[in-house]
Design an enzyme around this catalytic site. Structure first.
Site, PDB file in Angstrom:
ATOM      1  N   GLU A 269      97.495  38.284  86.946  1.00  0.00           N
ATOM      2  CA  GLU A 269      96.695  37.438  85.675  1.00  0.00           C
ATOM      3  C   GLU A 269      96.819  35.769  86.233  1.00  0.00           C
ATOM      4  OE1 GLU A 269      97.375  40.262  82.079  1.00  0.00           O
ATOM      5  OE2 GLU A 269      98.701  38.645  82.174  1.00  0.00           O
ATOM      6  N   GLY A 271      96.323  32.153  86.606  1.00  0.00           N
ATOM      7  CA  GLY A 271      95.746  31.105  85.826  1.00  0.00           C
ATOM      8  C   GLY A 271      95.481  29.743  86.807  1.00  0.00           C
ATOM      9  N   TYR A 312     105.566  18.680  78.872  1.00  0.00           N
ATOM     10  CA  TYR A 312     106.548  19.225  79.802  1.00  0.00           C
ATOM     11  C   TYR A 312     107.093  18.242  80.871  1.00  0.00           C
ATOM     12  CZ  TYR A 312     103.231  23.058  78.776  1.00  0.00           C
ATOM     13  OH  TYR A 312     102.332  23.845  77.989  1.00  0.00           O
ATOM     14  N   CYS A 338      99.099   6.258  69.917  1.00  0.00           N
ATOM     15  CA  CYS A 338      99.903   5.586  69.169  1.00  0.00           C
ATOM     16  C   CYS A 338     100.915   6.645  69.379  1.00  0.00           C
ATOM     17  CB  CYS A 338      99.676   5.161  67.704  1.00  0.00           C
ATOM     18  SG  CYS A 338      98.258   4.450  67.641  1.00  0.00           S
ATOM     19  N   GLU A 339     101.806   6.899  70.294  1.00  0.00           N
ATOM     20  CA  GLU A 339     102.921   7.777  70.737  1.00  0.00           C
ATOM     21  C   GLU A 339     103.514   7.138  71.914  1.00  0.00           C
ATOM     22  OE1 GLU A 339     103.975  10.425  69.146  1.00  0.00           O
ATOM     23  OE2 GLU A 339     102.397  10.979  67.650  1.00  0.00           O
ATOM     24  N   TYR A 367      95.180  24.063  82.350  1.00  0.00           N
ATOM     25  CA  TYR A 367      95.779  23.453  81.033  1.00  0.00           C
ATOM     26  C   TYR A 367      95.645  22.067  80.965  1.00  0.00           C
ATOM     27  CZ  TYR A 367      98.044  28.032  81.905  1.00  0.00           C
ATOM     28  OH  TYR A 367      98.179  29.197  82.352  1.00  0.00           O
TER      29      TYR A 367
END
Ligand code: LLP
Length: 408
Positions: A269, A271, A312, A338-339, A367
């Site tokens: 599988e 990705g 991550y 705003c982070e 992703y």
């Protein structure tokens, strides 16, 4: 970079299209995907695993764009879906239900009913309670459902802790003793044909050994049951995000697995191995500001478009669209959100930049868009598919009306 992305005449191209042409037409930020690279990646997997008789199911959580799914379907692979929404998307892209594997630790009754009604090929079950519910639903429908039990092998994979799934602390799968007991009492599930064991230990696997350990354990558990001879080893085939990464190729996994597979049907599988390096995110510089010795390059792209660096600490190369002629200098590439974690790359090396210059964040085909959000009321970017000298918008940029539509 790979053969789909390169500098020509001083500017960055995707296949036969200069990226400036796309940005001029649709603006930035924008995701751009290379069809050629997706097909190359699929061929690489088919070449490695084809001789083992493996079935390939693309894990569509990595990138679920319909146009891309159609390309992937035409290349002859099935899909791994983890929600009714993903199954519906796969069907819309023309993927036959029989080539869909339905996985996930928390499938709802409605999702299972939908999967049974359309007849998906396999259901990967992750708990005894789910197995019991599935048996009830299959019995109601007088249907026999093909099932793989997902094993949690209790193995630490060599990867980032957020994407390791096969260790004892992970919510995924069924522990070995319980799985063995289920196999011993299969007559309790007369409408389920338990034909395989599924074991996905994580993503971006840096070594093949843990996968082999997981496979051996799965085989030991299945051994007494001669009709349980399918092994779905999940995804996890790694991608080189940085120059320094040195990861095993699909062929390395296939070579290592081959001696274990006599008499077994294998499924994979993948990705990110299919789509990651086939996509980039094109952004524009809004402002450059020097502060406390840092050069901040503030772009119109942000963590809402690409979450991996913030979530991550993922390192994606960031390169200028105009081929650099001058010295490269340190820069922190950030977005408008705003982070403090809204950083696309904390230690980029880039030439002097000014407003409206364009940058490409590389290897974000997996992703990327699927994890984009509307935080800060930002519109998600469009997606463009490039095929040779042709390109087209396969998903348009969101507009304010799209975001407000669901509120009364
Ligand atoms: N099969 C199963 C059961 C999975 O859970 C996954 C990924 C895959 C296959 C595909 O894994 P891949 O070949 O892409 O590594 N958002 C994270 C990745 C989460 C992966 C979740 N499951 C990231 O951006 O790295």
């Amino acid at each position: 970079m790979n053969e789909s992305f390169f500098y020509r005449d001083g500017t960055l191209w995707c296949e036969g299209v200069p990226l400036d042409a796309i940005a001029d037409a649709v603006g930035t930020p924008v995701y751009v995907y290379s069809v050629a690279r997706v097909l190359t990646n699929i061929r690489k997997l088919q070449t490695a695993f084809g001789p083992l008789g493996a079935s390939i199911h693309y894990s569509l959580k990595a990138n679920a764009n319909l146009a891309l799914l159609r390309v992937i379907n035409e290349a002859g692979v099935g899909v791994d879906a983890v929600s009714a929404g993903e199954i519906a998307r796969a069907r819309l892209a023309g993927i036959p239900a029989s080539r869909i594997v339905f996985a996930g630790v928390g499938k709802t009754r409605a999702e299972l009913e939908y999967a049974l009604d359309i007849g998906v090929g396999w259901i990967n079950v992750e708990s005894q309670a789910e197995l019991a519910l599935l048996e009830t639903l299959a019995a109601e429908r007088r249907q026999i459902v093909t099932v793989a039990l997902r094993l949690n092998p209790g193995i630490e994979a060599a990867t980032h802790r957020h994407i390791a799934t096969g260790h004892a602390g992970a919510k995924f799968g069924i522990e070995p003793a319980v799985l063995a007991a289920i196999l011993d009492y299969r007559e309790a599930y007369p409408h389920l044909f338990i034909a395989g064991i599924h074991v996905h230990i994580g993503s971006q696997l840096a070594r093949v050994d843990a996968t082999l350990d997981a496979m051996r354990l799965a085989q030991r558990l299945a051994e007494p049951h001669s009709d349980v001879r399918t092994l779905n080893i999940g995804g996890g085939f790694p991608v080189r995000y940085g120059e320094t990464d040195n990861f095993p190729e699909p062929a390395d996994f296939a070579r290592a697995m081959k001696p274990l597979l006599d008499g077994w049907h294998i499924m994979i599988e993948p990705g990110r191995a299919v789509v990651a390096d086939a996509g980039l995110l094109l952004v524009s510089v809004l402002y450059v500001k020097e502060q406390y010795g840092n050069r901040f390059v503030i772009t119109d792209g942000s963590m809402t478009d690409l979450l991996r660096p913030a979530l991550y600490g993922a390192e994606h190369p960031v390169i200028p669209v105009r081929e650099p002629a001058s010295d490269m200098l340190p820069a922190m590439v950030v977005g408008p959100v705003c982070e403090s974690t809204d950083v696309l790359k904390s230690s980029a090396l880039l030439p002097p930049l000014a407003a409206a210059d364009r940058l490409a964040v590389m290897d974000v085909g997996a992703y990327g868009m699927v994890m984009a959000s509307n935080y800060n009321m930002r519109m998600r970017p469009p997606e463009v598919l490039v095929e040779g000298r042709q390109w087209r918008v396969v998903r348009r940029r969101e507009m304010l009306e799209d975001l407000l539509r669901l509120e009364q």
